[in-house]
Design an enzyme around this catalytic site. Structure first.
Site, PDB file in Angstrom:
ATOM      1  N   ARG A   1      -6.760 -11.189   2.493  1.00 50.16           N
ATOM      2  CA  ARG A   1      -6.582 -10.269   3.629  1.00 50.16           C
ATOM      3  C   ARG A   1      -7.911  -9.624   4.034  1.00 50.16           C
ATOM      4  O   ARG A   1      -8.132  -9.325   5.212  1.00 50.16           O
ATOM      5  CB  ARG A   1      -5.537  -9.196   3.302  1.00 50.16           C
ATOM      6  CG  ARG A   1      -5.961  -8.286   2.170  1.00 50.16           C
ATOM      7  CD  ARG A   1      -4.975  -7.161   1.919  1.00 50.16           C
ATOM      8  NE  ARG A   1      -5.275  -6.522   0.645  1.00 50.16           N
ATOM      9  CZ  ARG A   1      -5.274  -5.209   0.439  1.00 50.16           C
ATOM     10  NH1 ARG A   1      -4.970  -4.385   1.403  1.00 50.16           N
ATOM     11  NH2 ARG A   1      -5.551  -4.719  -0.742  1.00 50.16           N
TER      12      ARG A   1
ATOM     13  N   ASP B   1       4.801  -2.411  -4.578  1.00 46.65           N
ATOM     14  CA  ASP B   1       5.747  -2.003  -3.522  1.00 46.65           C
ATOM     15  C   ASP B   1       7.123  -2.639  -3.715  1.00 46.65           C
ATOM     16  O   ASP B   1       8.120  -2.159  -3.171  1.00 46.65           O
ATOM     17  CB  ASP B   1       5.206  -2.345  -2.128  1.00 46.65           C
ATOM     18  CG  ASP B   1       4.296  -1.249  -1.596  1.00 46.65           C
ATOM     19  OD1 ASP B   1       4.232  -0.178  -2.238  1.00 46.65           O
ATOM     20  OD2 ASP B   1       3.663  -1.460  -0.545  1.00 46.65           O
TER      21      ASP B   1
ATOM     22  N   ARG C   1      -2.498  -9.974  -0.689  1.00 49.42           N
ATOM     23  CA  ARG C   1      -3.112  -8.670  -0.948  1.00 49.42           C
ATOM     24  C   ARG C   1      -4.077  -8.715  -2.134  1.00 49.42           C
ATOM     25  O   ARG C   1      -5.134  -8.079  -2.127  1.00 49.42           O
ATOM     26  CB  ARG C   1      -2.000  -7.668  -1.257  1.00 49.42           C
ATOM     27  CG  ARG C   1      -2.511  -6.343  -1.792  1.00 49.42           C
ATOM     28  CD  ARG C   1      -1.371  -5.380  -2.065  1.00 49.42           C
ATOM     29  NE  ARG C   1      -1.893  -4.102  -2.533  1.00 49.42           N
ATOM     30  CZ  ARG C   1      -1.696  -3.617  -3.761  1.00 49.42           C
ATOM     31  NH1 ARG C   1      -0.975  -4.295  -4.635  1.00 49.42           N
ATOM     32  NH2 ARG C   1      -2.192  -2.450  -4.121  1.00 49.42           N
TER      33      ARG C   1
ATOM     34  N   GLU D   1       7.018  -3.130  15.113  1.00 53.82           N
ATOM     35  CA  GLU D   1       6.492  -4.496  14.989  1.00 53.82           C
ATOM     36  C   GLU D   1       7.032  -5.431  16.068  1.00 53.82           C
ATOM     37  O   GLU D   1       6.326  -6.303  16.565  1.00 53.82           O
ATOM     38  CB  GLU D   1       6.807  -5.062  13.597  1.00 53.82           C
ATOM     39  CG  GLU D   1       6.129  -4.327  12.447  1.00 53.82           C
ATOM     40  CD  GLU D   1       6.871  -3.061  12.035  1.00 53.82           C
ATOM     41  OE1 GLU D   1       8.004  -2.837  12.505  1.00 53.82           O
ATOM     42  OE2 GLU D   1       6.301  -2.273  11.247  1.00 53.82           O
TER      43      GLU D   1
ATOM     44  N   HIS E   1      -0.085  -9.504   2.677  1.00 54.60           N
ATOM     45  CA  HIS E   1       0.771  -9.018   1.594  1.00 54.60           C
ATOM     46  C   HIS E   1       1.951  -9.957   1.342  1.00 54.60           C
ATOM     47  O   HIS E   1       3.078  -9.534   1.092  1.00 54.60           O
ATOM     48  CB  HIS E   1       1.278  -7.603   1.890  1.00 54.60           C
ATOM     49  CG  HIS E   1       0.186  -6.557   1.890  1.00 54.60           C
ATOM     50  ND1 HIS E   1      -0.877  -6.604   2.767  1.00 54.60           N
ATOM     51  CD2 HIS E   1       0.016  -5.445   1.135  1.00 54.60           C
ATOM     52  CE1 HIS E   1      -1.662  -5.568   2.535  1.00 54.60           C
ATOM     53  NE2 HIS E   1      -1.154  -4.858   1.558  1.00 54.60           N
TER      54      HIS E   1
ATOM     55  N   PHE F   1       7.583  -8.710   7.470  1.00 53.25           N
ATOM     56  CA  PHE F   1       8.104  -8.411   8.804  1.00 53.25           C
ATOM     57  C   PHE F   1       8.198  -9.643   9.701  1.00 53.25           C
ATOM     58  O   PHE F   1       8.608  -9.550  10.857  1.00 53.25           O
ATOM     59  CB  PHE F   1       7.286  -7.307   9.472  1.00 53.25           C
ATOM     60  CG  PHE F   1       7.352  -5.993   8.740  1.00 53.25           C
ATOM     61  CD1 PHE F   1       8.553  -5.536   8.219  1.00 53.25           C
ATOM     62  CD2 PHE F   1       6.211  -5.223   8.549  1.00 53.25           C
ATOM     63  CE1 PHE F   1       8.623  -4.340   7.525  1.00 53.25           C
ATOM     64  CE2 PHE F   1       6.270  -4.029   7.850  1.00 53.25           C
ATOM     65  CZ  PHE F   1       7.479  -3.585   7.338  1.00 53.25           C
TER      66      PHE F   1
END
Lengths: 305, 270
Positions: A7, A113, A163, A55, A105, A80
């Site tokens: 990333r 997370d 990530r 988004e 990610h 997403f």
């Protein structure tokens, strides 16, 4: 060995691209500090659009902006891809608009997370869309190449990034839609993509110590897929393994399976996330939990050879 | 164009809507008839578009966010000369350019593929933002539905339009009060839609009769409010112009049969 998250390379690549092409604009949904587009925001504030935590609107706004001759890069978390899916499908792919998606990610190595944020389905979702190019760079250098290539493709492109900091390998020749032979071999072959390159390399070394000569092929492009190379190594090695940080349903494994069926496969095994969601934890612990370390991959292969 | 000529065009477009939906045996006449006057005003009087400047980057843009009202758009584009009426025979048919919902890749004059509700307005916001970014003087118009306004994306897009001060954007609400399963109030009340539009930062103009050409023109010609997107709330009648369709929920997505089409066409004669 130098380590860098893919990333981070994505963010750096955008800055470089922005320097070369003033049509490039970057959209983010309040995650610039995580997707690393903040580097672009700093370099070209007037070409950076924050869309807020919305988004779906980001994707359709990008669709509209592309009709004005701009090349929008949408950035958010890979999880997403599902939330945005109708917009990516109908807003961008159906009219074949020139919009790029740099989604970060991805996979369980997102870590702490947890399962709600660990995309294990994005590749399946993206590769089924007509006209979509799907990139999964395996390291920072390949990510630079993917971003550069994406800007040159007229139409939608998805770039999956991770990530976790991962090894940076020497740059390799890059052609869209072509796989890369990392290690030649004859006893079996591993097909992989993304940052699982590090762990499959470790697996190949372990196998070598046990006298097994495994080939390793990495695919930075899942679509269009290099069926020719997959078939060539299937014919040569016969025993096929796929390794991915994604569900074993609909990702690299199934892409390979579709390509090689009927082309001399003696055995076939998909290694990845087994139709389950992830969970919170340190990335290293999660790799162990889901059986994706080099040693675990090598073990699974040994048991199936 | 003179007011009477525009009204005549609107009748012609309404006849096109009846003709193509009857022929296809499918389509959405009710919500097409309610937004016809707005589309005619835009394509014949307000927007700088024509078949000749179809590729001109500086032409105005139109997005039919309520994409199921495609018959109104097709009927208008045909009258404007983008294609001939023979295409109506292939509306919703295999290999036709007039798909069930507007398709930018197939139909001349269409600026966005729509049909998945909520997306058109969001694409229009992106167009307006892109126009500002590139210094393109074009204006972007979009027609949204009231049922469509139940989609969260409409409000995400509205927030962005105000945030980016898109005074080159006009959102037109075709407020006929009805949707597939009933009236808005029965299905999912919109509440005070005008107050909501105002609260989201639009410069709002309400048109008492959104099927009155003069009133529609007056609203569309109102000078832009610098720094604010425009929202025109058109109070319209579903099925406008065809007596047995007017104010009837049942004509949302149902085509007239041959007999009904003949009667409708008779009512819409000049």
């Amino acid at each position: 060995m130098e380590k860098k998250a893919v990333r981070v390379a994505y963010g750096e690549a955008l800055v470089k691209l922005g320097e070369q092409n003033d049509k490039v604009v970057v959209l983010d949904a309040d995650l610039a500090a995580a997707t690393m587009t903040n580097a672009f925001k700093k370099a070209y504030p007037d070409r950076f659009y924050d869309c807020g935590i919305a988004e779906a609107n980001m994707v359709d706004m990008a669709a509209g902006m592309s009709t004005m001759g701009l090349i929008p890069f949408c950035s958010t978390f890979a999880v997403f891809a599902g939330r945005n899916y109708d917009q990516i499908r109908n807003g961008v792919c159906y009219p074949k608009f020139n919009v790029k998606f740099g989604f970060s990610h991805a996979g369980i190595t997102l870590g702490e997370d947890g399962g709600s944020h660990q995309a294990i389905e994005d590749l399946a979702l993206m590769r089924v869309l007509p006209g979509m190019t799907v990139f999964v760079p395996s390291d920072a250098n390949e990510c630079y190449q993917c971003v550069e290539a994406a800007a040159k493709i007229e139409g939608p492109v998805y770039i999956r990034t991770a990530r976790l900091a991962s090894p940076v390998y020497d740059p390799r020749p890059f052609t869209v839609g072509k796989g890369t032979v990392i290690r030649d071999g004859k006893d079996c072959v591993i097909f992989t993509c993304g940052i699982m390159l590090e762990h499959t390399l470790a697996a190949v070394d372990i196998l070598a110590q046990k006298g097994i000569d495994a080939a390793l092929v990495s695919f930075h492009t899942l679509k269009p897929f290099d069926e020719e190379l997959a078939r060539e190594y299937t014919a040569k090695c016969r025993k096929v393994f796929t390794v991915e940080e994604h569900s074993i349903i609909g990702g690299l494994g199934d892409t390979v399976a579709s390509a090689i069926i009927g082309h001399g496969v003696e055995s076939f095994m998909k290694i990845g996330i087994n139709d389950e969601f992830g969970q919170s934890g340190k990335p290293a612990d999660l790799l162990v939990e889901y059986g994706l370390t080099g040693a675990q991959i090598a073990d699974k292969m040994m048991n199936n050879l | 164009m003179e007011l009477q000529a525009l009204e005549k065009k609107a009748r012609a477009v309404r006849r096109n809507i009846i003709t193509m939906t009857a022929k296809a045996g499918a389509g959405h006449p009710g919500g097409s008839l309610s937004c016809t006057d707005a589309l005619v005003a835009l394509y014949f009087e307000i927007m700088n578009v024509s078949p000749e400047n179809e590729k001109d980057p500086q032409r105005d843009r139109f997005v039919l966010s309520k994409g199921h009202a495609a018959p109104a758009l097709y009927g208008t584009l045909c009258e404007r000369g983008y294609f001939g009426p023979e295409e109506f025979d292939r509306f919703r048919q295999l290999h036709g350019i007039l798909q069930g919902h507007p398709d930018i890749k197939k139909c001349p004059g269409v600026d966005a593929s729509t049909g998945s509700l909520g997306q058109g307005i969001s694409i229009a916001v992106g167009m307006a933002l892109g126009a500002k970014h590139t210094g393109n003087p074009c204006h972007v118009y979009t027609v949204i539905g009231d049922g469509e306004s139940q989609e969260g994306l409409v409000w995400e897009a509205s927030m962005a339009a105000a945030h980016y001060k898109l005074d080159n954007l006009t959102v037109i609400l075709d407020h006929n009060g009805m949707q597939i399963d009933g009236t808005n109030d029965e299905v999912m009340s919109l509440g005070d839609i005008k107050a909501k539009a105002l609260a989201f930062g639009y410069d709002v103009i309400e048109v008492k009769d959104g099927n009155d050409m003069q009133q529609v023109l007056d609203a569309l010609r109102a000078p832009a409010c610098p720094g604010k997107p425009r929202y025109i709330l058109l109070n319209t009648l579903k099925g406008k112009g065809v007596s047995f369709m007017e104010g009837q929920v049942g004509w949302h997505g149902k085509a007239p049969n041959a007999e009904q089409a003949a009667q409708a066409l008779k009512e819409l004669e000049d």
